[in-house]
Design a protein around this motif. Structure first.
Motif, mmCIF file in Angstrom:
data_model
loop_
_atom_site.group_PDB
_atom_site.id
_atom_site.type_symbol
_atom_site.label_atom_id
_atom_site.label_comp_id
_atom_site.label_asym_id
_atom_site.label_seq_id
_atom_site.Cartn_x
_atom_site.Cartn_y
_atom_site.Cartn_z
ATOM 1 N N LEU A 714 0.847 -1.192 0.000
ATOM 2 C CA LEU A 714 0.000 0.000 0.000
ATOM 3 C C LEU A 714 0.886 1.246 0.000
ATOM 4 N N ALA A 715 0.487 2.256 -0.790
ATOM 5 C CA ALA A 715 1.136 3.574 -0.756
ATOM 6 C C ALA A 715 0.190 4.528 -0.058
ATOM 7 N N ILE A 716 0.642 5.159 1.043
ATOM 8 C CA ILE A 716 -0.242 5.943 1.899
ATOM 9 C C ILE A 716 0.321 7.343 2.059
ATOM 10 N N LEU A 717 -0.537 8.332 1.842
ATOM 11 C CA LEU A 717 -0.156 9.730 2.015
ATOM 12 C C LEU A 717 -0.644 10.198 3.387
ATOM 13 N N VAL A 718 0.264 10.676 4.224
ATOM 14 C CA VAL A 718 -0.081 11.096 5.579
ATOM 15 C C VAL A 718 0.619 12.413 5.898
ATOM 16 N N ASP A 719 0.245 12.996 7.030
ATOM 17 C CA ASP A 719 0.928 14.208 7.493
ATOM 18 C C ASP A 719 2.391 13.885 7.798
ATOM 19 N N ASN A 721 4.270 14.527 10.210
ATOM 20 C CA ASN A 721 4.607 14.156 11.590
ATOM 21 C C ASN A 721 4.154 12.749 11.960
ATOM 22 N N VAL A 722 3.521 12.025 11.046
ATOM 23 C CA VAL A 722 3.067 10.649 11.301
ATOM 24 C C VAL A 722 4.240 9.697 11.092
ATOM 25 N N SER A 723 4.483 8.844 12.073
ATOM 26 C CA SER A 723 5.607 7.917 12.001
ATOM 27 C C SER A 723 5.170 6.549 11.488
ATOM 28 N N PHE A 724 6.128 5.798 11.043
ATOM 29 C CA PHE A 724 5.859 4.417 10.614
ATOM 30 C C PHE A 724 5.315 3.591 11.781
ATOM 31 N N ALA A 725 5.810 3.885 12.985
ATOM 32 C CA ALA A 725 5.350 3.137 14.153
ATOM 33 C C ALA A 725 3.842 3.275 14.347
ATOM 34 N N SER A 726 3.295 4.465 14.051
ATOM 35 C CA SER A 726 1.850 4.659 14.187
ATOM 36 C C SER A 726 1.085 3.799 13.198
ATOM 37 N N LEU A 727 1.572 3.763 11.953
ATOM 38 C CA LEU A 727 0.930 2.946 10.924
ATOM 39 C C LEU A 727 1.006 1.465 11.283
ATOM 40 N N LYS A 728 2.168 1.042 11.745
ATOM 41 C CA LYS A 728 2.345 -0.359 12.104
ATOM 42 C C LYS A 728 1.436 -0.740 13.271
ATOM 43 N N GLY A 729 1.323 0.167 14.255
ATOM 44 C CA GLY A 729 0.480 -0.120 15.411
ATOM 45 C C GLY A 729 -0.991 -0.271 15.029
ATOM 46 N N ILE A 730 -1.480 0.584 14.126
ATOM 47 C CA ILE A 730 -2.875 0.486 13.679
ATOM 48 C C ILE A 730 -3.105 -0.828 12.957
ATOM 49 N N ALA A 731 -2.138 -1.224 12.100
ATOM 50 C CA ALA A 731 -2.292 -2.472 11.346
ATOM 51 C C ALA A 731 -2.323 -3.671 12.291
ATOM 52 N N ILE A 786 -7.315 0.266 5.392
ATOM 53 C CA ILE A 786 -7.527 1.558 4.735
ATOM 54 C C ILE A 786 -8.495 2.413 5.548
ATOM 55 N N LEU A 787 -9.612 1.783 5.980
ATOM 56 C CA LEU A 787 -10.604 2.511 6.765
ATOM 57 C C LEU A 787 -9.997 3.081 8.050
ATOM 58 N N ASN A 788 -9.225 2.254 8.757
ATOM 59 C CA ASN A 788 -8.623 2.699 10.024
ATOM 60 C C ASN A 788 -7.543 3.755 9.815
ATOM 61 N N PHE A 789 -6.759 3.618 8.742
ATOM 62 C CA PHE A 789 -5.752 4.641 8.444
ATOM 63 C C PHE A 789 -6.426 5.979 8.157
ATOM 64 N N GLU A 790 -7.533 5.945 7.374
ATOM 65 C CA GLU A 790 -8.239 7.180 7.049
ATOM 66 C C GLU A 790 -8.903 7.780 8.287
ATOM 67 N N ASN A 794 -6.211 10.345 9.159
ATOM 68 C CA ASN A 794 -6.599 11.161 8.011
ATOM 69 C C ASN A 794 -5.728 10.849 6.801
ATOM 70 N N ALA A 795 -5.423 9.564 6.624
ATOM 71 C CA ALA A 795 -4.538 9.119 5.550
ATOM 72 C C ALA A 795 -5.289 9.061 4.227
ATOM 73 N N GLU A 796 -4.518 9.138 3.160
ATOM 74 C CA GLU A 796 -5.068 9.023 1.810
ATOM 75 C C GLU A 796 -4.317 7.929 1.073
ATOM 76 N N ILE A 797 -5.039 7.000 0.450
ATOM 77 C CA ILE A 797 -4.412 5.888 -0.270
ATOM 78 C C ILE A 797 -4.029 6.363 -1.656
ATOM 79 N N ARG A 798 -2.762 6.236 -1.993
ATOM 80 C CA ARG A 798 -2.274 6.626 -3.315
ATOM 81 C C ARG A 798 -2.455 5.477 -4.294
ATOM 82 N N LYS A 799 -2.941 5.776 -5.456
ATOM 83 C CA LYS A 799 -3.206 4.734 -6.476
ATOM 84 C C LYS A 799 -2.405 5.013 -7.730
#
Length: 799
Positions: A714-719, A721-731, A786-790, A794-799
């Motif tokens: 997945l390619a994800i567009l985020v602010d 200040n968002v770290s990889f650790a935050s994304l990994k924790g949500i997943a 995707i739903l939880n990241f958004e 406030n993430a956006e999935i890049r396509k």
């Protein structure tokens, strides 16, 4: 330390080849680190031959060339074109035939080829002095006496000597072996042979006619001072034999007087110093210290400020020499010198070492004085130098030898129990053999009652002061290789702490080496400028130099020095690692921590015709870091962006406040400081914390899954200040059952993205231990991600 094979043969008859002698020296503790063949003349005149000029005619096409025929004893005269103005029929000359390599005094060696010179065949070269290294003249060819025999090799005619030089790694305790005498003495002890001392001059003692009076004000720093004056000398170039001896061991000849003092130093291990006697004011020598900051110009023309602890050799008006270290400019030997005052002294080792360190001066004399010289050889060395000076420089001894030795240094008496020798060595060596070895080392046997030896150790063996030192000497000469390994096996309970630090370290080293890394080992001393926290730096009180004035706080800078060193030598593709310690000072004392540093730079693979150049990346380093932690079974940790200032970007793996590793790209400021080109990826493991965390790790067998894993990206567009650790924790919170890994394989921030945004490229690995996963199951999980990241970021999935 360089030792000449031919020079050793002046002391004793040696029937061993240099290679055999090298093995003997290494076995008795004087490790030979290398052998080097040297010759009096470069190339050794190899291939050159004595020949006769049979005819000499004018070259038809050149006014300055002659066509000669030359007889070299082979039976067939050779035609040689020669440009020397002095070539003539009937001369005996030196011929370099076709295929011979000639070594001129200046320029590179070259091979003689058959050629045509201005249309005429030339089958060799008639040589001048400078063309073959025998002299500096180039006025014409070298003409030999008429009695020289045709066909004789030039190296035999000129008696060219070859020599073998031993490069010995002398340990600090063996000051007694810091000379040809010392090495010969050890060889003689091993071979049980006698050795002979050099010839000396017969000189009287204590003559009242001594012009230069000596007084010692600091007897503790100078227990013995021996001296002598010689008048009417001629300072000139040393003879060839003396120059060759010095050059063979790497000492540059200067003039006959200075060369003699250097020769005796390397021959006997006793440093000497020669003063211009006419420059000694008041005709007196005073051995003393001077006030702090006193100026003094040394032989290298450097104006130095003296310490109040520096022992100085002074005359009635000024200092002449830093005792045991370096001479002064004003009293040195020059071509105009006609009288010499010769010093042979015994200086306190600690005093010389402090002075040498203070001024940053390392000389052959200080090297020996610092380790301890022989107080009993000062007179002998003086007489040896006197004999050589009288032979090579002329002159006359004035007033005899002055020898001030108020408190003679006594030999050390030691009791040696035979049983202790055998017990410590681990072999029942016969008592007579032990006694013979001790005696062969020059140690006097005072008494032997069959159980105990009373021995007297001469002062030159400064390292032998206890019974165990005698045992070591016996073992050294008896031979370590002659001690058999016991067939008896003894076992005991292993109470060593777990995990085994050395075992773990070796396992990780093997892992890295298997991945193409090379291990490096750097000095723990470094510059204070490299300290990240100068207030916590461990400073060196008496540093060797300004580059070694603090203990390192990181493995980074010393590793980057290795990277820079290799890059400057065209080795740019580097994979390096180092286990080492770092040091900090705190209010509670000093802290010492073990670290593992890993470095990557350049291309990932070695250059080959069928390989595409691919630069190493952050993710190559991440793979190595994950591999190390995986090998140690460290799995549960948090991931966050690195905050250390030495990184441009990177990640930190930690459990709370316990940081396992910081890794990423070294920042450009640090790279510029270390003169390193390109990007360097670096990982800094806190090895102490890692070992502590695996103390209770247990190896649990788990069957390898029979069902395949599936990867989705997945390619994800985020602010920003968002770290990889935050994304990994949500997943991981979203899917706990089949999600096995979450990895980041790209991070992008640039003008192609909205301001304040960055893009993560994530990979997800899924696997079910009981069945094969379907696309439908995976798609459902990805939609949840995707739903939880958004929702949460406030993430956006890049396509």
């Amino acid at each position: 330390m360089r030792i000449s094979y031919n020079w050793l043969k002046d002391f004793l008859k040696i029937d061993k080849t240099p290679e055999e002698l090298s093995e003997i020296l290494t076995n008795i503790g004087l490790e030979v680190e290398g052998l080097e063949e040297v010759e009096d003349v470069p190339g050794g005149l190899e291939g050159l031959i004595i020949a006769e000029v049979l005819s000499c005619e004018q070259h038809p096409n050149a006014d300055r060339l002659r066509i000669t025929t030359v007889d070299n004893g082979s039976g067939e005269p050779l035609q040689v074109v020669c440009g020397a103005p002095n070539v003539a029929k009937g001369q005996k000359v030196i011929l370099a035939g076709v295929g011979t390599t000639v070594f001129p005094l200046s320029g590179e060696p070259f091979k003689i080829k058959e050629s045509k010179i201005r249309g005429e065949l030339s089958q060799g070269m008639i040589c001048a002095e400078d063309e073959i290294g025998l002299g500096k003249s180039h006025d014409g060819i070298m003409v030999l006496p008429s009695e020289a025999k045709i066909g004789v090799l030039a190296k035999e005619y000129f008696n060219i000597q070859s020599d073998t030089i031993f490069e010995i790694g002398l340990t600090p305790n063996r000051s007694d072996a810091a000379s040809h005498l010392g090495v010969a003495r050890d060889i003689a002890a091993f071979l049980r042979k006698d050795f002979k001392m050099p010839d000396i001059a017969a000189v009287s003692f204590g003559d009242s006619q001594n012009e230069i009076k000596v007084s010692i004000e600091n007897e503790a720093a100078c227990p013995r001072y021996t001296s002598l004056t010689i008048k009417g000398i001629t300072v000139k170039e040393s003879p060839e034999w003396l120059r060759s001896r010095l050059l063979s061991i790497g000492v540059r000849p200067i003039n006959n007087i200075v060369d003699i003092t250097n020769y005796v130093l390397h021959e006997l291990g006793q440093p000497l110093h020669a003063f211009d006697a006419d420059k000694i004011a008041g005709k007196q020598i005073i051995v003393k210290t001077l006030s702090e900051g006193s100026p003094f110009v040394t032989l290298d023309e450097v104006d130095r400020k003296l310490s109040s602890n520096d022992l100085m050799i002074c005359d009635a008006e000024k200092p002449l020499c830093i005792a045991g270290v370096f001479g002064g400019l004003s009293s040195g030997i020059k071509e105009s010198t006609t009288s010499v005052f010769l010093e042979s002294a015994y200086f306190n080792a600690v005093s010389v070492r402090k002075t040498s360190k203070y001024h940053g001066l390392k000389t052959d004399a200080s090297f020996r004085f610092e380790r301890g010289t022989d107080p009993d050889i000062t007179v002998f060395a003086l007489q040896r130098a006197t004999k050589l000076i009288l032979e090579l420089a002329g002159g006359e001894v004035i007033g005899g030898v002055s020898d001030i030795y108020l408190s003679p240094i006594k030999p050390v008496n030691i009791s040696v129990v035979y049983r202790n020798v055998q017990r410590l060595i681990g072999k029942d060596i016969p008592n007579e053999e032990i006694k013979a070895i001790i005696g062969s080392l020059g140690i006097n046997i005072l008494k032997d009652n069959g159980e105990v030896l009373e021995v007297e150790v001469p002062p030159y063996r400064v390292d032998v002061t206890r019974e165990v030192d005698i045992v070591e000497e016996v073992l050294r000469l008896y031979g370590y290789n002659n001690i058999e390994i016991s067939q008896q096996i003894k076992a005991s309970l292993n109470t060593s702490p777990k995990p085994d630090r050395e075992l773990i370290e070796n396992q990780i080293s093997d892992l890295l080496i298997g991945n193409g890394f090379h291990e490096i080992l750097n000095n723990s001393l470094t510059k204070i400028a490299y300290a990240d926290k100068p207030d916590e730096a461990v400073r060196i009180i008496n540093p060797l130099s300004s580059d070694l004035d603090a203990m390192r706080q990181s493995l980074l800078h010393s590793g980057l020095e290795v990277v820079a060193y290799n890059q400057k030598r065209k080795f740019a593709d580097l994979k390096l690692f180092e286990f080492g310690k770092v040091y900090f000072k705190s209010p509670k004392g000093y802290n010492e921590n073990k670290r593992l540093g890993v470095f990557l730079t350049g291309d990932m693979n070695r250059e080959q015709w069928n390989n595409v150049d691919e630069k190493v990346s952050f993710f190559d380093l991440k793979g190595i870091v994950d591999g190390i932690l995986g090998r140690l079974n460290i799995k549960k940790f948090q991931t966050r962006d690195v905050t250390k200032k030495s990184f441009s970007y990177g990640l930190t793996y930690a459990r709370g406040e316990q940081v396992f590793v910081d890794f990423g790209v070294v920042d450009k400021k640090t790279l510029k400081l270390m003169d390193v080109q390109g990007e360097v990826f670096y990982a800094d493991f806190n090895w102490d914390i890692i070992l502590k965390s695996i103390t209770n790790n247990k190896i649990v067998y788990k069957e390898v899954s029979k069902f395949p894993s599936i990867r989705r990206d997945l390619a994800i567009l985020v602010d920003e200040n968002v770290s990889f650790a935050s994304l990994k924790g949500i997943a991981e919170k979203t899917e706990r059952k089949i999600l096995r890994e979450v990895n980041v394989f790209d991070v992008y921030q640039g003008d192609k993205l909205p301001a304040g945004k960055k893009s993560y490229a994530l990979s997800f690995i899924f696997q079910d231990e009981e069945k094969t996963l379907t696309d439908k199951q995976i798609d459902l999980v990805i939609q949840k991600f995707i739903l939880n990241f958004e929702k949460e970021l406030n993430a956006e999935i890049r396509k």
